[in-house]
Write a protein that holds these residues in place. Sequence first.
Motif, PDB file in Angstrom:
ATOM      1  N   SER A  87     -65.251 -43.574   6.503  1.00  0.00           N
ATOM      2  CA  SER A  87     -65.381 -43.667   7.958  1.00  0.00           C
ATOM      3  C   SER A  87     -64.930 -45.066   8.362  1.00  0.00           C
ATOM      4  O   SER A  87     -65.223 -46.042   7.673  1.00  0.00           O
ATOM      5  CB  SER A  87     -66.819 -43.402   8.410  1.00  0.00           C
ATOM      6  OG  SER A  87     -67.691 -44.453   8.056  1.00  0.00           O
TER       7      SER A  87
ATOM      8  N   VAL B 210     -63.601 -39.362   8.042  1.00  0.00           N
ATOM      9  CA  VAL B 210     -64.532 -38.821   9.021  1.00  0.00           C
ATOM     10  C   VAL B 210     -63.870 -38.779  10.396  1.00  0.00           C
ATOM     11  O   VAL B 210     -63.282 -39.760  10.856  1.00  0.00           O
ATOM     12  CB  VAL B 210     -65.815 -39.662   9.103  1.00  0.00           C
ATOM     13  CG1 VAL B 210     -66.784 -39.076  10.134  1.00  0.00           C
ATOM     14  CG2 VAL B 210     -66.485 -39.737   7.744  1.00  0.00           C
TER      15      VAL B 210
ATOM     16  N   GLY C 127     -67.900 -36.137  13.500  1.00  0.00           N
ATOM     17  CA  GLY C 127     -68.688 -36.138  12.279  1.00  0.00           C
ATOM     18  C   GLY C 127     -68.151 -35.252  11.180  1.00  0.00           C
ATOM     19  O   GLY C 127     -68.647 -35.302  10.054  1.00  0.00           O
TER      20      GLY C 127
ATOM     21  N   SER D 108     -65.350 -42.638  14.591  1.00  0.00           N
ATOM     22  CA  SER D 108     -65.617 -42.153  13.237  1.00  0.00           C
ATOM     23  C   SER D 108     -66.887 -42.766  12.660  1.00  0.00           C
ATOM     24  O   SER D 108     -67.745 -42.057  12.120  1.00  0.00           O
ATOM     25  CB  SER D 108     -64.420 -42.488  12.338  1.00  0.00           C
ATOM     26  OG  SER D 108     -64.703 -42.298  10.976  1.00  0.00           O
TER      27      SER D 108
ATOM     28  N   ALA E 299     -70.101 -41.498  14.394  1.00  0.00           N
ATOM     29  CA  ALA E 299     -70.305 -40.089  14.037  1.00  0.00           C
ATOM     30  C   ALA E 299     -70.874 -39.974  12.626  1.00  0.00           C
ATOM     31  O   ALA E 299     -71.770 -39.158  12.366  1.00  0.00           O
ATOM     32  CB  ALA E 299     -68.984 -39.329  14.143  1.00  0.00           C
ATOM     33  N   ALA E 300     -70.366 -40.782  11.706  1.00  0.00           N
ATOM     34  CA  ALA E 300     -70.878 -40.752  10.333  1.00  0.00           C
ATOM     35  C   ALA E 300     -72.345 -41.149  10.290  1.00  0.00           C
ATOM     36  O   ALA E 300     -73.124 -40.619   9.489  1.00  0.00           O
ATOM     37  CB  ALA E 300     -70.049 -41.682   9.443  1.00  0.00           C
TER      38      ALA E 300
ATOM     39  N   VAL F  73     -74.502 -38.080  11.123  1.00  0.00           N
ATOM     40  CA  VAL F  73     -74.549 -37.162   9.977  1.00  0.00           C
ATOM     41  C   VAL F  73     -75.452 -37.735   8.880  1.00  0.00           C
ATOM     42  O   VAL F  73     -76.266 -37.023   8.279  1.00  0.00           O
ATOM     43  CB  VAL F  73     -73.126 -36.906   9.440  1.00  0.00           C
ATOM     44  CG1 VAL F  73     -73.172 -36.032   8.196  1.00  0.00           C
ATOM     45  CG2 VAL F  73     -72.260 -36.254  10.515  1.00  0.00           C
TER      46      VAL F  73
ATOM     47  N   VAL G 220     -68.661 -37.230  19.123  1.00  0.00           N
ATOM     48  CA  VAL G 220     -70.086 -37.236  19.437  1.00  0.00           C
ATOM     49  C   VAL G 220     -70.313 -37.927  20.777  1.00  0.00           C
ATOM     50  O   VAL G 220     -69.607 -38.875  21.134  1.00  0.00           O
ATOM     51  CB  VAL G 220     -70.891 -37.953  18.337  1.00  0.00           C
ATOM     52  CG1 VAL G 220     -70.857 -37.172  17.051  1.00  0.00           C
ATOM     53  CG2 VAL G 220     -70.388 -39.367  18.118  1.00  0.00           C
TER      54      VAL G 220
ATOM     55  N   ASN H  58     -74.140 -44.891   7.378  1.00  0.00           N
ATOM     56  CA  ASN H  58     -72.777 -44.506   7.749  1.00  0.00           C
ATOM     57  C   ASN H  58     -71.969 -44.083   6.536  1.00  0.00           C
ATOM     58  O   ASN H  58     -71.224 -43.097   6.580  1.00  0.00           O
ATOM     59  CB  ASN H  58     -72.064 -45.664   8.465  1.00  0.00           C
ATOM     60  CG  ASN H  58     -72.668 -45.964   9.812  1.00  0.00           C
ATOM     61  OD1 ASN H  58     -73.881 -45.903   9.984  1.00  0.00           O
ATOM     62  ND2 ASN H  58     -71.836 -46.294  10.781  1.00  0.00           N
TER      63      ASN H  58
ATOM     64  N   GLY I  84     -73.173 -40.699   5.513  1.00  0.00           N
ATOM     65  CA  GLY I  84     -72.638 -39.688   6.416  1.00  0.00           C
ATOM     66  C   GLY I  84     -71.170 -39.408   6.186  1.00  0.00           C
ATOM     67  O   GLY I  84     -70.681 -38.301   6.446  1.00  0.00           O
TER      68      GLY I  84
ATOM     69  N   GLY J 240     -70.724 -34.885   5.035  1.00  0.00           N
ATOM     70  CA  GLY J 240     -70.315 -34.001   6.114  1.00  0.00           C
ATOM     71  C   GLY J 240     -69.518 -32.800   5.624  1.00  0.00           C
ATOM     72  O   GLY J 240     -69.165 -32.688   4.448  1.00  0.00           O
TER      73      GLY J 240
END
Length: 666
Positions: free
Chosen positions: A66, A224, A228, A246, A249-250, A253, A303, A564, A567, A571
């Motif tokens: 990410s 990512v 996510g 990115s 979003a990670a 997750v 997101v 992060n 995540g 995902g």
Amino acid sequence: MAILLGVDTGGTYTDAVLLRDETEVFASAKALTTRHDLAIGIGEAVANVLEVSGTAPGDIVLASLSTTLATNALVEGQGGRVGLVYIGFREQDLDTHGLRTALGGDPVVFLTGGHNHAGLEASALDRAALRAWLREDRGISAYAVAAQFATRNPAHELAAAEMIAEITGRPVSCSHHLSAKLNGPKRALTALLNARLIGMIARLIGKAEGKLAQLGVTAPLMVVRGDGALISAAQAQARPIETILSGPAASIVGASWLTGVTHALVSDIGGTTTDVAVLRGGRPMIDPLGARVGPWRTMVEAVAMRTTGLGGDSEVQVLDEGLSGGITLGPRRVLPVSLVAHEAPDIVHRTLDAQLRNTVPGEYDAIFVRAVPGMDACGLAERDADFLARIGDMVHPVGAVLRTRMEQQALRRLVTRGLVQVSGATPSDASHVLGRVAAWDTEAAEKALTLMSRKRTGSGNQLANGAQKLAEMIVDRLTYQTVLVLLETAFAEEDHPLGPSPEQLARHVLVQYGMDGYRGLMRLDAGLNVPVVGLGASVASYYPAVGARLGCEMILPEHADVANAIGAVVGRVTIRRSGTVTSPSEGLYRVHLGTDPQDFTSAEEALDTLQSTLEAEARLEAEAAGAEDLQVNATRDLRTAQAEARLVFLEGEIMVEVSGRPRIAV
């Protein structure tokens, strides 16, 4: 046993984690983020996690990344020179959605062509004009193509893209590949920003893959996306715009995986920003208006995130106007004095000691400046270039390099370009003084906060009685501003009638009294009614007080400092495809796919054809991304009207989602 590698590039640190069988984090490590070349920091973080875990590189079966590169590049105005091919639009359409500003003087050509709402050709594409324009050398690195109603019929976009590839050999970004929604100027903006990022993201991924290969990691690399989901490195290179947001979003997750909570606010504090999102049903909410990056609203699914310039490296600013005085944090990020002293101890301590011997506080006390190594400084004005050359490759007290007031503007411009970094007092320094962190130079942090504490407020009083008291003020201020961000997010999600904005509600005196638990003739209570999951390296220092103030459960999971990176690798690959069926006349149902819309006499047949085509396309792309065990979900949004006691079909939109876990190397 399958070992997975997750990597996240943050503003200050690049994190790497190793997971065993997608169920257990068994190693993590960090390295300083190298902003001039993110791949260097990525390589160092991965090398560190391999060393601390004793893992053989060949045992890693999947790697995922990410990155904040796309977001930061667009916010800071970086990226390649782009040529926009605008088909069927007028020049005044550039003023919609900030398209002219985003172009920033890059070349654009307006061509006749495009289609109408029904997918029929409005006018012929002017191929001769495009051919002549392409043959002039303008130093363009990539092209963006947007045609009127291309989501109804992309024939002219595809024809233009074919000519561009044939004549220039440069990458092409077509607007209909990035969104199936109407709104030509907004699609053009999205395609333009995507084209600007193509070279930059391609270089990052290429270098990252090279670094991993040097270390012996041969597993496939995933990236990512802003919602996510995971995509392949090749897909990220083709559509880099999808990697904006990115990193945040990670984090969502990662929060869901670490805690198992299904309904909560997730707050991720980094060095530069605090990102807050809502988790419902264990999944992040998607912004229905498209991802916002800097001043631009794109058509990229991402997101729904509320981001504020508040982090561990936020600049501490003295409020020297008015009678109350005090401090505020951000939104600018600066290097903590404790960090710059860790890297250049002699000059920093010599300067701080000299400033402490002065009886009168100085304007530039405890403020330093340094150039960012390896950055491209081409195109600078002479004054700015001279100032950058004076800084050279050393750390300097700002007061030693600023010779005139005019040069303050030059410094601001160089900071904006990412060529120079300023160092000053931050919450990270306050945490060192309070003994909560010991990563860098605590003595330098104490000296810097002592100098700042001597400054005068608007009332003429000293700001604080020493470094310890000022450090407590800084942490209290961070708590206050974090509480406001969380309240703003909650109010924005509430279905309340028109009235005060979320920002106004969060600061409303009744809300503040309610959090104090006011008891008089009135009883006032206020707070959050859902848990908060706190993420980031500094959450243990700051967030318990935030939870106490909001009266909510504060969940600080193990490994919150590398959420992060977690995540990034836990995902799923998710591919979404959407399409439309229109009814241009009674009894006729048109499916808009490819270059030739298909007509049917049955609405159900048209919808079934569209859905099966979308499912096939999404499956192919998911498999190309390396997904397996695919799951398919389709939703239909039908718009009808009542006419003469019967239901009339107007339009139907189908969204297909295909998802699966990434296939691991064997």
